[in-house]
Design a protein around this motif. Structure first.
Motif, PDB file in Angstrom:
ATOM      1  N   ARG A 197      75.188  35.722  40.870  1.00 51.54           N
ATOM      2  CA  ARG A 197      75.872  34.599  41.510  1.00 51.54           C
ATOM      3  C   ARG A 197      75.057  33.331  41.299  1.00 51.54           C
ATOM      4  NH1 ARG A 197      76.858  39.021  44.609  1.00 51.54           N
ATOM      5  NH2 ARG A 197      79.013  39.367  45.253  1.00 51.54           N
ATOM      6  N   ARG A 198      75.760  32.214  41.235  1.00 47.81           N
ATOM      7  CA  ARG A 198      75.070  30.948  41.010  1.00 47.81           C
ATOM      8  C   ARG A 198      74.198  30.569  42.200  1.00 47.81           C
ATOM      9  NH1 ARG A 198      76.972  29.181  36.289  1.00 47.81           N
ATOM     10  NH2 ARG A 198      79.055  29.878  35.694  1.00 47.81           N
ATOM     11  N   SER A 199      74.525  31.091  43.364  1.00 46.22           N
ATOM     12  CA  SER A 199      73.680  30.823  44.536  1.00 46.22           C
ATOM     13  C   SER A 199      72.283  31.412  44.358  1.00 46.22           C
ATOM     14  CB  SER A 199      74.332  31.405  45.792  1.00 46.22           C
ATOM     15  OG  SER A 199      74.542  32.793  45.666  1.00 46.22           O
ATOM     16  N   SER A 200      72.163  32.456  43.522  1.00 45.74           N
ATOM     17  CA  SER A 200      70.836  33.041  43.268  1.00 45.74           C
ATOM     18  C   SER A 200      69.934  32.051  42.536  1.00 45.74           C
ATOM     19  CB  SER A 200      70.986  34.318  42.438  1.00 45.74           C
ATOM     20  OG  SER A 200      71.765  35.274  43.113  1.00 45.74           O
ATOM     21  N   LEU A 202      70.025  28.766  42.970  1.00 45.71           N
ATOM     22  CA  LEU A 202      69.563  27.818  44.001  1.00 45.71           C
ATOM     23  C   LEU A 202      68.471  28.441  44.853  1.00 45.71           C
ATOM     24  CD1 LEU A 202      72.984  26.267  45.133  1.00 45.71           C
ATOM     25  CD2 LEU A 202      71.295  25.308  43.563  1.00 45.71           C
ATOM     26  N   ARG A 203      68.617  29.748  45.138  1.00 42.07           N
ATOM     27  CA  ARG A 203      67.585  30.423  45.917  1.00 42.07           C
ATOM     28  C   ARG A 203      66.265  30.439  45.140  1.00 42.07           C
ATOM     29  NH1 ARG A 203      67.927  36.768  46.506  1.00 42.07           N
ATOM     30  NH2 ARG A 203      67.363  36.431  44.324  1.00 42.07           N
ATOM     31  N   SER A 253      72.262  25.614  36.653  1.00 41.39           N
ATOM     32  CA  SER A 253      73.535  26.233  37.019  1.00 41.39           C
ATOM     33  C   SER A 253      74.715  25.531  36.354  1.00 41.39           C
ATOM     34  CB  SER A 253      73.702  26.206  38.541  1.00 41.39           C
ATOM     35  OG  SER A 253      74.932  26.743  38.928  1.00 41.39           O
TER      36      SER A 253
END
Length: 560
Positions: A197-200, A202-203, A253
Protein backbone atom coordinates in the motif's frame (compact mmCIF):
# COMPACT_ATOMS: atom_id res chain seq x y z
CA UNK A 1 1.54 5.27 -44.57
CA UNK A 2 2.72 5.74 -40.98
CA UNK A 3 0.28 8.62 -40.34
CA UNK A 4 -2.66 6.70 -41.81
CA UNK A 5 -1.69 3.65 -39.75
CA UNK A 6 -1.68 5.73 -36.54
CA UNK A 7 -5.09 7.26 -37.36
CA UNK A 8 -6.54 3.84 -38.15
CA UNK A 9 -5.29 2.37 -34.86
CA UNK A 10 -6.74 5.36 -32.99
CA UNK A 11 -10.16 4.86 -34.60
CA UNK A 12 -10.12 1.16 -33.71
CA UNK A 13 -9.10 1.99 -30.13
CA UNK A 14 -12.03 4.41 -29.79
CA UNK A 15 -14.38 1.62 -30.90
CA UNK A 16 -12.82 -0.77 -28.38
CA UNK A 17 -11.39 -2.99 -31.11
CA UNK A 18 -7.71 -2.27 -30.50
CA UNK A 19 -5.31 -1.21 -27.74
CA UNK A 20 -4.16 1.70 -29.89
CA UNK A 21 -0.61 0.35 -29.89
CA UNK A 22 1.28 -1.36 -32.66
CA UNK A 23 2.74 -4.72 -31.81
CA UNK A 24 6.46 -5.06 -32.03
CA UNK A 25 7.73 -7.39 -34.69
CA UNK A 26 10.13 -10.21 -33.85
CA UNK A 27 13.02 -8.14 -35.19
CA UNK A 28 12.13 -5.11 -33.07
CA UNK A 29 11.87 -7.25 -29.94
CA UNK A 30 15.25 -8.79 -30.71
CA UNK A 31 16.85 -5.33 -31.08
CA UNK A 32 15.35 -4.09 -27.80
CA UNK A 33 16.44 -7.26 -26.02
CA UNK A 34 19.99 -7.02 -27.37
CA UNK A 35 20.30 -3.39 -26.22
CA UNK A 36 18.95 -4.29 -22.77
CA UNK A 37 21.62 -7.00 -22.38
CA UNK A 38 24.47 -5.34 -24.29
CA UNK A 39 27.75 -5.21 -22.36
CA UNK A 40 28.82 -2.20 -24.44
CA UNK A 41 25.81 -0.11 -23.34
CA UNK A 42 26.31 -1.24 -19.75
CA UNK A 43 29.92 -0.06 -19.78
CA UNK A 44 28.76 3.28 -21.25
CA UNK A 45 26.26 3.65 -18.38
CA UNK A 46 28.98 2.91 -15.83
CA UNK A 47 31.33 5.47 -17.44
CA UNK A 48 28.58 8.08 -17.53
CA UNK A 49 27.94 7.55 -13.83
CA UNK A 50 31.63 7.95 -12.96
CA UNK A 51 31.96 11.10 -15.11
CA UNK A 52 28.85 12.86 -13.74
CA UNK A 53 29.64 12.02 -10.11
CA UNK A 54 33.23 13.23 -10.62
CA UNK A 55 32.00 16.52 -12.07
CA UNK A 56 29.76 17.02 -9.02
CA UNK A 57 32.69 16.31 -6.67
CA UNK A 58 35.05 18.58 -8.60
CA UNK A 59 32.67 21.58 -8.60
CA UNK A 60 31.81 20.98 -4.94
CA UNK A 61 35.44 20.83 -3.75
CA UNK A 62 36.81 23.52 -6.06
CA UNK A 63 37.06 26.82 -4.19
CA UNK A 64 36.09 25.27 -0.87
CA UNK A 65 38.43 25.03 2.10
CA UNK A 66 38.85 21.27 2.30
CA UNK A 67 41.68 18.99 3.32
CA UNK A 68 42.27 17.86 -0.26
CA UNK A 69 42.58 19.38 -3.70
CA UNK A 70 39.85 18.98 -6.34
CA UNK A 71 42.03 16.57 -8.36
CA UNK A 72 42.56 14.34 -5.31
CA UNK A 73 38.85 14.38 -4.54
CA UNK A 74 37.99 13.40 -8.12
CA UNK A 75 40.56 10.58 -8.03
CA UNK A 76 39.10 9.25 -4.78
CA UNK A 77 35.61 9.46 -6.26
CA UNK A 78 36.68 7.56 -9.40
CA UNK A 79 38.26 4.79 -7.35
CA UNK A 80 35.29 4.44 -5.00
CA UNK A 81 32.77 4.53 -7.86
CA UNK A 82 34.74 1.93 -9.84
CA UNK A 83 34.90 -0.40 -6.85
CA UNK A 84 31.18 -0.06 -6.14
CA UNK A 85 30.33 -0.68 -9.82
CA UNK A 86 32.48 -3.82 -9.81
CA UNK A 87 30.67 -4.98 -6.66
CA UNK A 88 27.29 -4.35 -8.32
CA UNK A 89 28.22 -6.23 -11.49
CA UNK A 90 29.65 -9.22 -9.61
CA UNK A 91 26.64 -9.25 -7.31
CA UNK A 92 24.39 -9.71 -10.37
CA UNK A 93 26.71 -12.34 -11.92
CA UNK A 94 27.50 -9.96 -14.83
CA UNK A 95 23.99 -10.54 -16.25
CA UNK A 96 22.11 -7.52 -14.99
CA UNK A 97 19.85 -5.81 -17.52
CA UNK A 98 20.76 -2.32 -18.67
CA UNK A 99 17.32 -1.00 -17.77
CA UNK A 100 17.95 -1.85 -14.13
CA UNK A 101 21.44 -0.39 -14.31
CA UNK A 102 19.91 2.87 -15.55
CA UNK A 103 17.37 2.89 -12.72
CA UNK A 104 19.87 2.14 -9.93
CA UNK A 105 22.63 4.52 -10.97
CA UNK A 106 20.24 7.17 -12.32
CA UNK A 107 18.47 7.42 -8.96
CA UNK A 108 21.86 7.55 -7.20
CA UNK A 109 23.02 10.41 -9.44
CA UNK A 110 19.80 12.32 -8.75
CA UNK A 111 20.29 11.72 -5.04
CA UNK A 112 23.89 13.03 -5.21
CA UNK A 113 22.80 16.04 -7.28
CA UNK A 114 20.24 17.05 -4.63
CA UNK A 115 22.93 16.76 -1.94
CA UNK A 116 25.19 18.96 -4.04
CA UNK A 117 22.59 21.70 -4.56
CA UNK A 118 21.45 21.68 -0.91
CA UNK A 119 25.07 22.00 0.21
CA UNK A 120 25.70 24.90 -2.20
CA UNK A 121 22.45 26.58 -1.09
CA UNK A 122 23.30 26.19 2.60
CA UNK A 123 26.77 27.70 2.19
CA UNK A 124 25.24 30.96 1.00
CA UNK A 125 22.80 31.36 3.89
CA UNK A 126 24.15 31.46 7.45
CA UNK A 127 20.77 30.80 9.08
CA UNK A 128 20.35 27.55 7.15
CA UNK A 129 23.96 26.37 7.56
CA UNK A 130 23.35 25.25 11.15
CA UNK A 131 20.89 22.55 10.12
CA UNK A 132 21.67 22.03 6.40
CA UNK A 133 22.52 18.38 7.07
CA UNK A 134 18.95 17.78 8.28
CA UNK A 135 17.55 18.95 4.93
CA UNK A 136 19.34 16.31 2.85
CA UNK A 137 17.16 13.60 1.19
CA UNK A 138 18.74 10.58 2.91
CA UNK A 139 15.82 8.28 2.03
CA UNK A 140 15.28 9.07 -1.67
CA UNK A 141 17.45 6.63 -3.70
CA UNK A 142 17.32 3.76 -1.13
CA UNK A 143 13.51 4.05 -1.03
CA UNK A 144 13.12 4.06 -4.83
CA UNK A 145 15.40 1.10 -5.48
CA UNK A 146 14.21 -0.93 -2.50
CA UNK A 147 10.56 -0.67 -3.57
CA UNK A 148 11.18 -1.23 -7.29
CA UNK A 149 14.08 -3.70 -7.28
CA UNK A 150 14.14 -5.27 -3.83
CA UNK A 151 16.03 -4.94 -0.59
CA UNK A 152 19.37 -6.05 -2.04
CA UNK A 153 19.38 -3.13 -4.49
CA UNK A 154 18.20 -0.84 -1.70
CA UNK A 155 21.16 -1.79 0.51
CA UNK A 156 23.63 -1.36 -2.36
CA UNK A 157 22.17 2.09 -3.05
CA UNK A 158 22.55 2.99 0.63
CA UNK A 159 26.27 2.11 0.55
CA UNK A 160 26.88 4.12 -2.63
CA UNK A 161 25.11 7.33 -1.55
CA UNK A 162 26.81 7.08 1.84
CA UNK A 163 30.34 6.79 0.44
CA UNK A 164 30.08 9.10 -2.56
CA UNK A 165 27.76 11.57 -0.85
CA UNK A 166 30.33 12.23 1.87
CA UNK A 167 32.37 14.07 -0.78
CA UNK A 168 29.42 16.41 -1.43
CA UNK A 169 28.08 16.92 2.11
CA UNK A 170 28.24 20.37 3.74
CA UNK A 171 31.77 21.31 4.79
CA UNK A 172 32.78 19.86 8.14
CA UNK A 173 29.91 17.36 8.37
CA UNK A 174 31.25 14.42 6.33
CA UNK A 175 31.35 11.94 9.23
CA UNK A 176 27.92 12.95 10.53
CA UNK A 177 26.54 12.65 7.01
CA UNK A 178 27.88 9.11 6.59
CA UNK A 179 26.28 7.89 9.82
CA UNK A 180 22.96 9.62 9.09
CA UNK A 181 22.88 8.33 5.51
CA UNK A 182 23.79 4.75 6.43
CA UNK A 183 21.39 4.37 9.37
CA UNK A 184 18.50 6.11 7.58
CA UNK A 185 19.01 4.08 4.40
CA UNK A 186 19.09 0.79 6.30
CA UNK A 187 15.93 1.76 8.21
CA UNK A 188 14.11 2.57 4.96
CA UNK A 189 15.16 -0.73 3.36
CA UNK A 190 13.99 -2.71 6.40
CA UNK A 191 10.63 -0.91 6.42
CA UNK A 192 10.02 -1.61 2.71
CA UNK A 193 10.38 -5.38 2.82
CA UNK A 194 6.92 -5.94 1.33
CA UNK A 195 5.13 -2.75 0.31
CA UNK A 196 1.53 -3.40 -0.74
CA UNK A 197 0.00 0.00 0.00
CA UNK A 198 1.15 3.53 -0.68
CA UNK A 199 0.61 4.35 2.98
CA UNK A 200 3.57 2.06 3.72
CA UNK A 201 5.81 4.51 1.84
CA UNK A 202 4.61 7.38 4.04
CA UNK A 203 5.22 5.25 7.12
CA UNK A 204 8.78 4.54 5.93
CA UNK A 205 9.30 8.26 5.30
CA UNK A 206 8.01 9.15 8.77
CA UNK A 207 10.29 6.64 10.49
CA UNK A 208 13.23 7.85 8.40
CA UNK A 209 12.52 11.38 9.62
CA UNK A 210 12.41 10.16 13.23
CA UNK A 211 15.81 8.44 12.73
CA UNK A 212 17.30 11.65 11.35
CA UNK A 213 15.78 13.60 14.26
CA UNK A 214 17.21 11.25 16.91
CA UNK A 215 20.66 11.13 15.31
CA UNK A 216 20.55 14.92 14.95
CA UNK A 217 20.09 15.22 18.71
CA UNK A 218 22.92 12.72 19.34
CA UNK A 219 25.34 14.62 17.06
CA UNK A 220 24.18 17.96 18.56
CA UNK A 221 22.88 19.14 15.21
CA UNK A 222 19.65 19.81 17.08
CA UNK A 223 20.12 21.71 20.33
CA UNK A 224 18.03 21.05 23.43
CA UNK A 225 16.09 24.30 24.11
CA UNK A 226 16.84 26.42 27.18
CA UNK A 227 14.70 29.45 26.28
CA UNK A 228 11.83 30.37 23.95
CA UNK A 229 14.11 31.32 21.05
CA UNK A 230 15.94 28.00 21.24
CA UNK A 231 12.57 26.23 21.39
CA UNK A 232 11.49 27.88 18.13
CA UNK A 233 14.77 26.80 16.56
CA UNK A 234 14.13 23.23 17.77
CA UNK A 235 10.69 23.26 16.10
CA UNK A 236 12.21 24.46 12.82
CA UNK A 237 14.93 21.80 12.87
CA UNK A 238 12.48 19.03 13.82
CA UNK A 239 10.04 20.04 11.10
CA UNK A 240 12.91 20.16 8.62
CA UNK A 241 14.07 16.63 9.48
CA UNK A 242 10.56 15.12 9.48
CA UNK A 243 9.18 17.24 6.64
CA UNK A 244 11.95 16.41 4.15
CA UNK A 245 11.59 12.65 4.74
CA UNK A 246 7.80 12.78 4.41
CA UNK A 247 8.10 14.93 1.29
CA UNK A 248 10.51 12.40 -0.24
CA UNK A 249 8.05 9.56 0.54
CA UNK A 250 5.18 11.47 -1.12
CA UNK A 251 7.31 12.25 -4.19
CA UNK A 252 8.35 8.60 -4.54
CA UNK A 253 4.73 7.49 -4.15
CA UNK A 254 3.71 9.88 -6.93
CA UNK A 255 6.45 9.00 -9.43
CA UNK A 256 6.29 5.23 -8.77
CA UNK A 257 3.74 4.50 -11.57
CA UNK A 258 5.85 6.43 -14.08
CA UNK A 259 9.02 4.58 -13.07
CA UNK A 260 7.22 1.23 -13.31
CA UNK A 261 6.04 2.07 -16.82
CA UNK A 262 9.42 3.35 -18.05
CA UNK A 263 11.52 0.50 -16.65
CA UNK A 264 8.97 -2.30 -17.08
CA UNK A 265 8.74 -3.13 -13.37
CA UNK A 266 5.58 -3.97 -11.44
CA UNK A 267 5.51 -3.52 -7.66
CA UNK A 268 3.24 -5.24 -5.16
CA UNK A 269 1.28 -1.97 -4.93
CA UNK A 270 0.33 -2.20 -8.59
CA UNK A 271 -0.39 -5.94 -8.37
CA UNK A 272 -2.75 -5.28 -5.48
CA UNK A 273 -4.51 -2.56 -7.48
CA UNK A 274 -4.87 -4.99 -10.42
CA UNK A 275 -6.45 -7.67 -8.19
CA UNK A 276 -9.80 -5.85 -8.27
CA UNK A 277 -12.42 -8.33 -9.50
CA UNK A 278 -14.42 -5.49 -11.04
CA UNK A 279 -12.08 -5.35 -14.03
CA UNK A 280 -14.16 -5.37 -17.22
CA UNK A 281 -12.68 -8.68 -18.43
CA UNK A 282 -13.38 -10.38 -15.11
CA UNK A 283 -16.91 -8.95 -15.09
CA UNK A 284 -17.43 -10.38 -18.57
CA UNK A 285 -16.14 -13.72 -17.38
CA UNK A 286 -18.58 -13.75 -14.46
CA UNK A 287 -21.49 -13.26 -16.86
CA UNK A 288 -20.40 -15.15 -19.98
CA UNK A 289 -18.18 -17.90 -18.53
CA UNK A 290 -19.08 -18.36 -14.84
CA UNK A 291 -17.47 -21.79 -14.70
CA UNK A 292 -14.17 -20.42 -15.97
CA UNK A 293 -14.40 -17.53 -13.50
CA UNK A 294 -14.85 -19.92 -10.58
CA UNK A 295 -12.00 -22.08 -11.90
CA UNK A 296 -9.74 -18.99 -12.04
CA UNK A 297 -10.57 -18.07 -8.44
CA UNK A 298 -9.62 -21.55 -7.22
CA UNK A 299 -6.41 -21.53 -9.28
CA UNK A 300 -5.57 -18.11 -7.78
CA UNK A 301 -5.99 -19.46 -4.23
CA UNK A 302 -3.87 -22.53 -4.98
CA UNK A 303 -1.13 -20.51 -6.69
CA UNK A 304 -0.99 -17.79 -4.03
CA UNK A 305 -0.60 -20.28 -1.17
CA UNK A 306 2.08 -22.25 -3.06
CA UNK A 307 3.98 -19.07 -3.99
CA UNK A 308 4.19 -18.03 -0.35
CA UNK A 309 5.66 -21.43 0.50
CA UNK A 310 8.53 -21.14 -2.02
CA UNK A 311 9.17 -17.40 -1.68
CA UNK A 312 7.71 -16.37 -5.05
CA UNK A 313 5.55 -13.29 -5.58
CA UNK A 314 2.18 -14.42 -4.19
CA UNK A 315 0.28 -11.27 -5.20
CA UNK A 316 1.52 -11.59 -8.78
CA UNK A 317 0.41 -15.23 -8.85
CA UNK A 318 -3.08 -14.33 -7.69
CA UNK A 319 -3.57 -11.57 -10.27
CA UNK A 320 -2.11 -13.57 -13.17
CA UNK A 321 -4.29 -16.56 -12.24
CA UNK A 322 -7.41 -14.36 -12.44
CA UNK A 323 -6.65 -13.58 -16.09
CA UNK A 324 -4.90 -16.76 -17.28
CA UNK A 325 -8.02 -18.18 -19.01
CA UNK A 326 -9.61 -15.01 -20.42
CA UNK A 327 -9.19 -16.50 -23.91
CA UNK A 328 -12.13 -18.81 -23.16
CA UNK A 329 -14.42 -15.77 -23.42
CA UNK A 330 -14.32 -16.11 -27.20
CA UNK A 331 -16.02 -19.56 -27.18
CA UNK A 332 -17.01 -20.26 -23.56
CA UNK A 333 -19.43 -23.14 -24.26
CA UNK A 334 -16.65 -25.22 -25.82
CA UNK A 335 -15.06 -25.63 -22.38
CA UNK A 336 -16.57 -28.16 -20.02
CA UNK A 337 -16.86 -25.89 -16.98
CA UNK A 338 -19.28 -23.64 -18.91
CA UNK A 339 -21.31 -26.34 -20.65
CA UNK A 340 -24.90 -27.27 -19.91
CA UNK A 341 -26.65 -30.37 -21.17
CA UNK A 342 -25.25 -30.12 -24.71
CA UNK A 343 -21.61 -30.55 -25.63
CA UNK A 344 -20.69 -28.78 -28.91
CA UNK A 345 -17.65 -31.06 -29.32
CA UNK A 346 -19.99 -33.99 -30.06
CA UNK A 347 -20.54 -32.63 -33.55
CA UNK A 348 -16.85 -31.85 -34.22
CA UNK A 349 -13.86 -33.95 -35.19
CA UNK A 350 -11.16 -34.40 -32.52
CA UNK A 351 -8.68 -32.28 -34.50
CA UNK A 352 -11.16 -29.39 -34.76
CA UNK A 353 -11.99 -29.64 -31.05
CA UNK A 354 -8.29 -29.59 -30.18
CA UNK A 355 -7.79 -26.56 -32.41
CA UNK A 356 -10.50 -24.65 -30.50
CA UNK A 357 -9.09 -25.67 -27.11
CA UNK A 358 -5.52 -24.72 -28.07
CA UNK A 359 -6.65 -21.37 -29.53
CA UNK A 360 -7.81 -20.07 -26.12
CA UNK A 361 -4.19 -19.22 -25.20
CA UNK A 362 -3.74 -17.11 -28.35
CA UNK A 363 -7.20 -15.53 -27.91
CA UNK A 364 -6.25 -14.68 -24.33
CA UNK A 365 -3.10 -12.91 -25.48
CA UNK A 366 -5.11 -10.88 -28.01
CA UNK A 367 -7.66 -9.88 -25.37
CA UNK A 368 -4.90 -8.97 -22.90
CA UNK A 369 -3.14 -6.73 -25.43
CA UNK A 370 -6.41 -5.12 -26.44
CA UNK A 371 -7.24 -4.35 -22.79
CA UNK A 372 -3.67 -3.20 -22.00
CA UNK A 373 -2.96 -5.78 -19.34
CA UNK A 374 0.45 -6.04 -17.72
CA UNK A 375 3.10 -7.78 -19.90
CA UNK A 376 3.72 -10.30 -17.11
CA UNK A 377 0.05 -11.37 -17.29
CA UNK A 378 0.38 -11.77 -21.07
CA UNK A 379 3.42 -14.01 -20.57
CA UNK A 380 1.52 -16.19 -18.09
CA UNK A 381 -1.44 -16.52 -20.49
CA UNK A 382 0.94 -17.63 -23.22
CA UNK A 383 2.95 -20.01 -20.98
CA UNK A 384 0.46 -21.60 -18.59
CA UNK A 385 -0.05 -24.66 -20.83
CA UNK A 386 3.52 -24.72 -22.13
CA UNK A 387 3.78 -27.00 -25.15
CA UNK A 388 1.76 -29.78 -23.51
CA UNK A 389 -0.50 -32.20 -25.34
CA UNK A 390 -4.32 -32.03 -25.38
CA UNK A 391 -4.54 -35.67 -24.28
CA UNK A 392 -8.29 -36.23 -24.45
CA UNK A 393 -8.77 -35.24 -28.08
CA UNK A 394 -5.43 -36.72 -29.12
CA UNK A 395 -6.44 -40.14 -27.81
CA UNK A 396 -9.91 -39.69 -29.26
CA UNK A 397 -8.37 -38.96 -32.67
CA UNK A 398 -6.15 -42.06 -32.39
CA UNK A 399 -9.15 -44.20 -31.52
CA UNK A 400 -11.06 -42.79 -34.49
CA UNK A 401 -8.07 -43.55 -36.70
CA UNK A 402 -7.87 -47.11 -35.33
CA UNK A 403 -11.58 -47.70 -35.94
CA UNK A 404 -11.24 -46.35 -39.47
CA UNK A 405 -8.28 -48.64 -40.13
CA UNK A 406 -10.34 -51.65 -39.02
CA UNK A 407 -13.11 -50.63 -41.41
CA UNK A 408 -10.55 -50.15 -44.19
CA UNK A 409 -9.23 -53.64 -43.48
CA UNK A 410 -12.72 -54.97 -44.04
CA UNK A 411 -12.97 -53.03 -47.27
CA UNK A 412 -15.57 -50.59 -45.94
CA UNK A 413 -13.34 -47.51 -46.34
CA UNK A 414 -10.41 -46.39 -48.48
CA UNK A 415 -7.05 -46.28 -46.65
CA UNK A 416 -6.01 -43.13 -48.52
CA UNK A 417 -9.02 -41.25 -47.14
CA UNK A 418 -8.08 -41.86 -43.51
CA UNK A 419 -7.08 -38.69 -41.61
CA UNK A 420 -3.53 -38.48 -40.29
CA UNK A 421 -3.07 -37.99 -36.53
CA UNK A 422 -0.07 -35.71 -36.04
CA UNK A 423 0.87 -35.06 -32.42
CA UNK A 424 2.02 -31.52 -33.27
CA UNK A 425 -1.54 -30.55 -34.14
CA UNK A 426 -2.63 -31.46 -30.62
CA UNK A 427 0.04 -29.48 -28.74
CA UNK A 428 -0.07 -25.92 -27.41
CA UNK A 429 2.26 -23.47 -29.10
CA UNK A 430 4.14 -22.66 -25.87
CA UNK A 431 6.55 -21.45 -24.68
CA UNK A 432 7.01 -23.38 -21.45
CA UNK A 433 6.78 -21.47 -18.14
CA UNK A 434 9.85 -19.27 -17.73
CA UNK A 435 9.33 -17.85 -14.22
CA UNK A 436 8.56 -19.49 -10.87
CA UNK A 437 5.19 -17.73 -10.75
CA UNK A 438 4.25 -18.93 -14.24
CA UNK A 439 5.27 -22.49 -13.35
CA UNK A 440 3.18 -22.46 -10.17
CA UNK A 441 0.11 -21.19 -12.03
CA UNK A 442 0.59 -23.85 -14.71
CA UNK A 443 0.61 -26.60 -12.08
CA UNK A 444 -2.31 -25.06 -10.16
CA UNK A 445 -4.37 -24.95 -13.37
CA UNK A 446 -3.81 -28.68 -14.03
CA UNK A 447 -4.40 -29.70 -10.42
CA UNK A 448 -7.64 -27.74 -10.08
CA UNK A 449 -9.05 -29.14 -13.32
CA UNK A 450 -8.17 -32.72 -12.39
CA UNK A 451 -9.57 -32.38 -8.85
CA UNK A 452 -13.05 -31.98 -10.37
CA UNK A 453 -12.97 -35.61 -11.44
CA UNK A 454 -12.48 -36.94 -7.90
CA UNK A 455 -15.45 -38.84 -6.46
CA UNK A 456 -15.68 -38.81 -2.66
CA UNK A 457 -12.30 -37.08 -2.28
CA UNK A 458 -10.14 -38.16 0.66
CA UNK A 459 -6.75 -36.77 1.79
CA UNK A 460 -5.01 -39.83 0.30
CA UNK A 461 -6.79 -39.45 -3.05
CA UNK A 462 -6.02 -35.73 -3.20
CA UNK A 463 -2.31 -36.22 -2.40
CA UNK A 464 -2.01 -39.01 -4.95
CA UNK A 465 -3.68 -36.87 -7.63
CA UNK A 466 -1.43 -33.88 -6.96
CA UNK A 467 1.73 -35.99 -6.93
CA UNK A 468 0.74 -37.72 -10.16
CA UNK A 469 0.06 -34.45 -12.02
CA UNK A 470 3.20 -32.66 -10.81
CA UNK A 471 5.43 -35.64 -11.55
CA UNK A 472 3.90 -35.94 -15.01
CA UNK A 473 4.59 -32.27 -15.79
CA UNK A 474 8.17 -32.68 -14.58
CA UNK A 475 8.66 -35.80 -16.71
CA UNK A 476 7.39 -33.94 -19.78
CA UNK A 477 9.94 -31.18 -19.18
CA UNK A 478 7.32 -28.45 -18.69
CA UNK A 479 9.06 -27.21 -15.51
CA UNK A 480 12.60 -27.14 -16.94
CA UNK A 481 12.73 -23.39 -17.63
CA UNK A 482 10.76 -21.92 -14.71
CA UNK A 483 13.54 -21.91 -12.10
CA UNK A 484 11.74 -24.09 -9.53
CA UNK A 485 13.95 -26.68 -7.83
CA UNK A 486 12.81 -30.17 -6.83
CA UNK A 487 12.66 -28.93 -3.25
CA UNK A 488 10.41 -26.07 -4.33
CA UNK A 489 8.18 -28.44 -6.29
CA UNK A 490 7.84 -30.66 -3.22
CA UNK A 491 6.64 -27.66 -1.22
CA UNK A 492 4.27 -26.73 -4.04
CA UNK A 493 2.77 -30.25 -3.99
CA UNK A 494 2.29 -30.12 -0.24
CA UNK A 495 0.67 -26.69 -0.48
CA UNK A 496 -1.71 -27.84 -3.23
CA UNK A 497 -2.74 -30.90 -1.23
CA UNK A 498 -3.36 -28.83 1.89
CA UNK A 499 -5.43 -26.21 0.04
CA UNK A 500 -7.48 -28.81 -1.84
CA UNK A 501 -8.20 -30.74 1.37
CA UNK A 502 -9.70 -27.61 2.87
CA UNK A 503 -11.74 -26.93 -0.30
CA UNK A 504 -13.00 -30.45 -0.97
CA UNK A 505 -13.93 -31.36 2.60
CA UNK A 506 -17.17 -33.27 3.23
CA UNK A 507 -20.10 -31.98 5.27
CA UNK A 508 -22.64 -33.61 7.58
CA UNK A 509 -25.83 -34.70 5.82
CA UNK A 510 -28.46 -32.82 7.82
CA UNK A 511 -31.84 -34.64 8.17
CA UNK A 512 -34.87 -33.30 6.30
CA UNK A 513 -38.21 -32.43 7.90
CA UNK A 514 -39.68 -35.90 7.19
CA UNK A 515 -36.59 -37.53 8.69
CA UNK A 516 -36.99 -35.41 11.82
CA UNK A 517 -40.57 -36.63 12.29
CA UNK A 518 -39.47 -40.23 11.80
CA UNK A 519 -36.61 -39.72 14.26
CA UNK A 520 -39.06 -38.37 16.85
CA UNK A 521 -41.28 -41.43 16.43
CA UNK A 522 -38.25 -43.73 16.72
CA UNK A 523 -37.11 -42.01 19.90
CA UNK A 524 -40.59 -42.35 21.40
CA UNK A 525 -40.45 -46.08 20.54
CA UNK A 526 -36.99 -46.34 22.14
CA UNK A 527 -35.19 -47.00 18.86
CA UNK A 528 -32.06 -45.19 17.52
CA UNK A 529 -32.64 -42.26 15.16
CA UNK A 530 -31.26 -42.03 11.60
CA UNK A 531 -28.43 -39.71 12.74
CA UNK A 532 -27.47 -42.15 15.50
CA UNK A 533 -27.46 -45.00 12.99
CA UNK A 534 -25.11 -42.99 10.70
CA UNK A 535 -22.74 -42.48 13.62
CA UNK A 536 -22.93 -46.11 14.67
CA UNK A 537 -22.43 -47.56 11.16
CA UNK A 538 -18.67 -46.80 10.98
CA UNK A 539 -18.23 -48.39 14.42
CA UNK A 540 -20.04 -51.50 13.27
CA UNK A 541 -17.77 -51.71 10.21
CA UNK A 542 -14.69 -51.58 12.44
CA UNK A 543 -15.87 -54.72 14.33
CA UNK A 544 -17.61 -56.71 11.62
CA UNK A 545 -17.63 -60.06 13.42
CA UNK A 546 -19.20 -58.97 16.69
CA UNK A 547 -21.75 -56.62 15.21
CA UNK A 548 -22.71 -59.01 12.42
CA UNK A 549 -23.75 -61.60 14.99
CA UNK A 550 -25.85 -59.06 16.87
CA UNK A 551 -27.51 -57.91 13.67
CA UNK A 552 -28.23 -61.54 12.69
CA UNK A 553 -29.92 -62.16 16.05
CA UNK A 554 -32.02 -59.00 15.68
CA UNK A 555 -33.07 -59.98 12.16
CA UNK A 556 -33.99 -63.50 13.31
CA UNK A 557 -36.12 -62.15 16.15
CA UNK A 558 -37.90 -59.74 13.84
CA UNK A 559 -38.67 -62.57 11.41
CA UNK A 560 -40.15 -64.68 14.22
Amino acid sequence: MGVFDILKRRQLAQKGMSSGKKRRTQGERAVVGSIDRSIFFRVLLYLLFIIVSSVLVFTSVNGDERLMSPISAVLINVLMASGLIALFDIQHLHRVRNGRVSLVFGSILLHLAVIYFVSIFAQGIESVMSYALLLLPFAFAPLVNSVLLGRLSGMFTTYVVTMLGSMLAPSGYAMQYMVLSLITGVAVVILTKRVRRRSSLLRAGLYAGVVVLVLGVIFELIQIPVDSMAFQELIKQSLGALGVSLLIAMIVSGILPALESVFGITTDISWLEMSDLNHRLLRRMQLEAPGTFHHSLIVASLAEAAAEEVGANATMCRVCAYFHDIGKLKKPTYFIENQGEENPHDSLTPSMSALIIIAHAKDGVDLAIKNKLNPVIIDVIREHHGDSLVYYFYHKARESRRDAEMKAGKGLENVEDLPDVDEKNFRYAGPRPRTPESGIISLADCVESASRSLTKPTPAKISALVDDIVNKRIAEGQMDDCGLTLKDLKRVRESFSKTLRSMLHSRIDYPKEEDRKNDAELRMAGRPSSLQRKIEDPLEKRKPGKHTVKQTVKVAKSVK
